[in-house]
Every structure is written in structure tokens, then in C-alpha cells.
Write an enzyme that holds these catalytic residues in place. Structure first.
Site, PDB file in Angstrom:
ATOM      1  CG  HIS A 192      -2.175  -0.857   0.804  1.00  0.00           C
ATOM      2  ND1 HIS A 192      -2.070  -2.309   1.131  1.00  0.00           N
ATOM      3  CD2 HIS A 192      -3.443  -0.644  -0.075  1.00  0.00           C
ATOM      4  CE1 HIS A 192      -3.370  -2.835   0.624  1.00  0.00           C
ATOM      5  NE2 HIS A 192      -4.087  -1.968   0.017  1.00  0.00           N
ATOM      6  CG  ASP A 458      -5.042  -8.570  -1.042  1.00  0.00           C
ATOM      7  OD1 ASP A 458      -4.045  -8.717  -0.514  1.00  0.00           O
ATOM      8  OD2 ASP A 458      -5.972  -7.747  -0.754  1.00  0.00           O
ATOM      9  NE  ARG A 468      -1.064  -5.940  -1.630  1.00  0.00           N
ATOM     10  CZ  ARG A 468      -2.334  -5.462  -1.685  1.00  0.00           C
ATOM     11  NH1 ARG A 468      -3.342  -6.171  -1.298  1.00  0.00           N
ATOM     12  NH2 ARG A 468      -2.308  -4.136  -2.009  1.00  0.00           N
TER      13      ARG A 468
HETATM   14  C1  PEP Z   1      -6.507  -5.648  -4.444  1.00  0.00           C
HETATM   15  O1  PEP Z   1      -6.247  -6.450  -3.589  1.00  0.00           O
HETATM   16  O2  PEP Z   1      -6.168  -5.804  -5.769  1.00  0.00           O
HETATM   17  C2  PEP Z   1      -7.243  -4.322  -4.195  1.00  0.00           C
HETATM   18  C3  PEP Z   1      -7.588  -3.559  -4.885  1.00  0.00           C
HETATM   19  O3  PEP Z   1      -7.438  -4.067  -2.779  1.00  0.00           O
HETATM   20  P1  PEP Z   1      -6.037  -3.491  -1.847  1.00  0.00           P
HETATM   21  O4  PEP Z   1      -4.889  -3.175  -2.883  1.00  0.00           O
HETATM   22  O5  PEP Z   1      -6.347  -2.154  -1.089  1.00  0.00           O
HETATM   23  O6  PEP Z   1      -5.755  -4.632  -0.961  1.00  0.00           O
HETATM   24 MG    MG Z   2      -7.105  -6.297  -1.470  1.00  0.00          MG
END
Ligand code: PEP
Ligand code: MG
Length: 577
Positions: A192, A458, A468
């Protein structure tokens, strides 16, 4: 000149001086204050001491319960530091004398104490250095929290921040501040922190393993966020080369921007929806600038960060109303609270877990704490009369969770109806498909969802078993892996079979080469960081749907992620000439 390689996390080139944040270091700016501000600074200091005492006492209680009284008593020494009159009086005297902010004065006094104690021969006293350091950091953290202004905001010139790691909340706090690039020792492409850097539209390179050991504050740094390269103290030829590269990149950006307001339609007339991902309400201006038709993912958990309490229903409502009104007539998909993983909310005091991405998070937390969940649901419903709002749940792993979440939503609707508060009774409710079990049961989920949004960030980490945020295994994090493509194909087919739209809001939706395959697989909606929207529109407008389908059919026959990636890159180059 030294060149370091990392993971390209947010595109673009920046050249600036380094501002380094050490592993445990806190940013403590020096700020002059007026005579009139002295009492306030002293009050902030007293409040920080009280807050720190409370934290230590709470910690002691927890340790006494978990480990025993003896272990808890270790913290008595920390409490003693808090009561040290000499230290307290020295800080107050220096604020009065030097007219500088309390955080800065305190950090200076702390350094002096640590220095004195570490030189003492007596072993017992020497050991007190760690206590002073520990408790001092706590006080400093509380002081900086209170000062709010005590952060990168006060920097006068643009800098590149170099840190071991930056949490998503650190990054969110740097919003609109003087940071023109990030470099971190650890992290992955879809952490993030990296996502936040893209939102801020600043280049970022993460997972540069030796960044903090090789780079010093004040060094000149070239950050190439597109190639994942960092150059320390470049020579003049390299500087010249990158300045030219910067100009070239700007040229591309301008070319892409020419199509930003045109529809995302292929040469043979297939139109898809391109929307933006946002983290904060103020991101809507960037969304409009980049020609987005709405918001496909509003990550609301950032609203809970960098504050000590939980946002009230009214605060949620005002934020959602603002975004809904600003984006009218386009729709806004609000994703309900997705805490956990790498997004830690301190005010909820959720214990640290061994495997946070697999733990008590997102919808699991919301279902267990309906009183917190409902505050948000009610606010979304109330705001739905101000524009076109939709909502979606994160981390759904099966039909039961979806049913439970919908039950709480229905209760919230019933409460509002009873209170005669208006809301959109037909608000669409979607499901994020980001857990492999949801991907494999997409046919079942589709019967109870108004739309799907594939969360590849995810989905990839769970299906390939690759954290990730971990640079050590980043080479295994492959969006183009055949397993991922097959899952996406399954989700799209299941959604279409049930007559619902299927979108994607993971970073993959904005990866230029992979867009060709997603288009060929029949994806309806693509949601991505605003900054990449013009380029994606440009690409979609450059080919036909049948070309995309052919590329997809060929890609699905390949057996490794690398092959798919290389193949689609080559096709993209062919298409764009
Ligand atoms: C994802 O997991 O692809 C998503 C869009 O949510 P986040 O990146 O906030 O986990
Ligand atoms: Mg996600």
C-alpha cells in the site's frame, strides 16, 4: 556514482537531494516559536508525558497478564524516566531560553542524556541507556503526533525520502508535502506504500536492499520509478542523460493526455469503462484531471489512519457526500473498511498477528464488530442520495460472509427507513474477488452480487503464496502467471453468465501490456491510479477487440508468467509502433 536496483513501484523520474529516515529515527524538524507560544509548547510536553505514562501502564498490565508480574516490573524503570525532574526541567528551561519547538528541544536533551549514560562505567547505569532511549522515543512520538506540523511538511525544498520502510499511514501523512520520490529498503510493487506513491504521482523504487546503508542525507539521487533504478551522486553525463529522459517521459505523458477525455473504445467499437482508485477524498481533483469516468475503488481505510479515534458517522458521511457530489454524474464505488495486512489502525488496538494478511482483517473484522461496520454502512447509505454511490466488500471468501454482510446492510437500511432518513434503496452492492476461494466459487457469489471487482493485488499474493510486501519474493509475484490468468477468466465468465459486470481494481488493471489480455478476456471495467488512465485509454484506442482476443488466446497457451509477460510486451510494442 553508485547505481542500485530495486522494484519499480511508481513511474517517473525525480532528481533531488536525499532526506533519510533511519530505521527507528523520527523526523524532528527544528521550528522557531514566539514568546506567546511557550506555554502551549510546555502544555504539549506535559500532555505527551501523561500520554506516555498511560501507554506504559497499559503495556505493563498487558505484560503482567500475558507473561507475569516480574516481566511487567521491567517497565518501572521507564516510568521513573518519565518522572525525572532534571530532564523535565531542562526541557522546559531550554524551550524558554531557545524559543524552539518542544519536540526538537526534547530530542536534543534526549541525545545528551543517552550520550552521558552510555559513557558511564557502572554497568547498571549503562543499562539504563536503553530504557531512556525507549521511553524517550515514545515521548517523542507522542510529541510529534501532537505537533502535527512536526513532519516533512516543514521542509523547504523538494526531497527524495529514503527509509527502511514506510507504512501506508506514514505515506498518507506525507500527502502534498515536499516529497518528490521515495526509496525504501523493503516492500513490494503492490504494497500500500507503493500504491500511495502512485496516487501522489511521485516516482518510487522499493525493495532497494541497501538503500539506507548506501545512501546518506544530502546525497543527490536520481530515482527512476519506471525502471526501478536509483543512482547516488550521479556524474554530469548521467545527470544529463536522465534530464533528457525526463523530458522524453513528459512528451509521452502529453501525448497520452490528448486522449484523456475520449471514451476507452477499441478501433472496432468495443467500449470499456475506465475509472480511478482513490485513497482520500481530496484525490478527486487528480481523478478529474486524468479524465476518469468515476471511481472504481475508494479505499476508505485511509480515512481511519493518522488519528487517535474512529471517524464518526457524520465524518464518514461528509467525506462520501463530497466525493459523490464531485464525481456526479459518474459512479463511485466505496469499498468498506479493509484494515489489516499492511494497513494497521492503531486506535483499534488489534493485536499484531503472525500472518496479518491471513488474519482478522477486512470483512472478517467488520462482521465481528458490527457496531463499527454499521457506522460506515449508514454513512454510505445516507450519502447515496448525493450522487451515484455503490458499495463493495473486501476479502469475501465465500457466500456466507456475503450473506452476513448483506444482513448488516439490511439492518442499517431498516434503521434509516425508520428514522425517515433518505437513501438510495437500489444501491448496488458488489463483491471484491481477491481470495482464491471466491474466485473458484464466483458462480455462487454472482447470484447474490450486483457486480464483481477483481482485487488482483491480493488475489495474486494468495494464489501464488507470495507476500505482496516482501521484496525477497517479489520475483515470484507475477500478474501474468497462468494460474492468475485462469482464475480471472473463470471470474469473468461466471459474472457474465449471471449477467453482472466484472471489473478489476488491482494494479494489474493499469499494467499496459496486460490490458491487452484483460480486454481479450472480456473485462468490462478497469480501475487504476488516476495517473495511468490516459496511457491506458491511449492503448485501448490503438487496437481492435479481435486483435486483443487473438493475443489472449495465444497468451493462454503459454506456460509461464515470464512468457506471457514477454509476449504481451512484444504485442504492445507492435501495436503502438
Ligand atoms: C486488491 O487487493 O487488488 C485491491 C484492489 O485492494 P488492496 O490493494 O487495497 O488490498
Ligand atoms: Mg485487497
Amino acid at each position: 556514482m553508485i547505481q542500485l536496483k530495486g522494484i519499480a513501484a511508481a513511474p517517473g523520474i525525480s532528481i533531488a537531494k536525499v532526506y533519510k529516515i533511519g530505521k527507528e529515527e523520527l523526523i524532528v524538524p527544528q521550528q522557531p516559536i514566539d514568546e506567546a507560544e511557550i506555554p502551549l509548547q510546555i502544555q504539549l510536553f506535559e500532555e505527551a508525558l501523561i500520554q506516555t505514562r498511560k501507554e506504559i501502564v497499559d503495556l505493563q498490565k498487558r505484560i503482567a497478564a500475558d507473561m507475569g508480574q516480574d516481566e511487567a516490573e521491567i517497565f518501572d524503570a521507564h516510568l521513573l524516566v518519565l518522572e525525572d525532574r532534571m530532564l523535565i526541567e531542562e526541557v522546559i528551561a531550554r524551550i524558554k531560553r531557545e524559543h524552539l519547538n518542544v519536540a526538537y528541544i526534547f530530542s536534543e536533551v534526549l541525545k545528551k542524556y543517552i550520550d552521558i549514560f552510555s559513557k558511564i562505567e557502572d554497568e547498571y547505569l549503562k543499562e539504563r541507556t536503553a530504557d531512556i532511549n525507549d521511553v524517550g522515543k515514545r515521548i517523542l512520538r507522542n510529541l510529534l503526533g501532537k505537533e502535527r506540523k512536526g513532519s516533512l511538511e516543514d521542509l523547504k525544498e523538494k526531497v527524495v525520502v529514503v527509509a527502511h520502510d514506510l507504512s501506508p499511514s506514514d505515506t498518507a501523512a506525507m500527502h502534498k508535502q515536499s516529497v518528490c520520490a521515495f526509496v525504501t529498503d523493503i516492500g513490494g510493487k503492490t504494497s500500500h506504500t507503493a500504491i500511495m506513491a502512485k496516487s501522489l504521482e511521485i516516482p518510487a523504487v522499493v525493495g532497494v536492499e541497501e538503500a539506507t546503508s548506501k545512501i546518506k542525507s544530502g546525497d543527490t539521487l536520481i530515482v527512476d520509478g519506471s525502471m526501478g533504478v536509483v543512482i547516488i551522486d550521479p556524474d554530469s553525463a548521467t545527470l544529463e542523460q536522465y534530464r533528457k529522459e525526463e523530458v522524453k517521459l513528459k512528451g509521452f505523458v502529453e501525448k497520452f493526455l490528448e486522449v484523456k477525455d475520449l471514451p476507452a473504445v477499441t478501433k472496432d467499437g468495443k467500449e470499456v469503462e475506465i475509472t480511478a482508485n482513490i485513497e482520500l477524498p481530496e484525490d478527486v481533483s487528480a481523478v478529474k484531471l486524468h479524465g476518469s469516468h468515476g471511481i472504481g475503488l475508494y479505499r476508505t481505510e485511509f480515512f481511519y489512519m493518522n488519528r487517535k479515534d474512529l471517524p464518526s458517522e457524520e465524518e464518514h458521511y461528509q467525506a462520501y457526500k463530497y466525493v459523490a457530489e464531485e464525481m456526479k454524474p459518474y459512479s463511485v464505488i466505496i469499498r468498506t473498511l479493509d484494515l489489516g495486512g499492511d494497513k494497521f489502525l492503531s486506535q483499534l488496538e488489534i493485536p499484531r498477528e503472525m500472518q496479518p494478511f491471513l488474519g482478522w482483517r477486512a470483512i472478517r473484522f467488520c462482521l465481528a464488530r458490527p457496531e463499527i461496520f454499521k457506522v460506515q454502512l449508514r454513512a454510505i447509505l445516507r450519502a447515496s442520495v448525493h450522487g451515484k454511490l455503490k458499495l463493495m466488500y473486501p476479502m469475501i471468501s465465500g457466500i456466507e460472509e456475503l450473506e452476513q454482510a448483506n444482513k448488516i446492510l439490511e439492518e442499517s437500511k431498516a434503521e434509516l427507513s425508520k428514522e425517515k432518513t433518505p437513501f438510495d434503496k437500489d444501491i448496488e452492492v458488489g463483491v471484491m474477488i481477491e481470495v482464491p476461494s471466491a474466485a473458484m466459487t464466483a458462480d455462487l457469489l454472482a447470484t447474490q452480487a450486483d457486480f464483481f471487482s477483481i482485487g488482483t493485488n491480493d488475489l495474486i499474493q494468495y494464489s501464488l503464496a507470495v507476500d505482496r510486501t516482501n521484496e525477497k519474493v517479489a520475483y515470484l509475484y507475477e500478474p501474468a502467471h497462468p494460474a492468475v490468468l485462469r482464475m480471472i477468466k473463470n471470474i469473468i465468465e461466471a459474472g457474465h453468465h449471471a449477467g453482472i459486470r466484472v471489473g478489476m481494481c488491482g494494479e494489474m488493471a493499469g499494467e499496459p501490456a496486460l490490458i491487452l489480455i484483460l480486454l481479450g478476456l472480456g473485462l468490462d471495467d478497469f480501475s487504476m491510479p488516476p495517473v495511468v488512465i490516459p496511457e491506458v485509454k491511449y492503448i485501448i484506442r490503438s487496437l481492435t477487440l479481435s486483435q486483443a482476443q487473438e493475443i489472449t488466446q495465444a497468451a493462454l497457451k503459454l506456460s509461464t508468467g515470464r512468457e506471457v509477460e514477454e509476449f504481451s510486451q512484444a504485442k504492445l510494442r507492435e501495436i503502438l509502433g
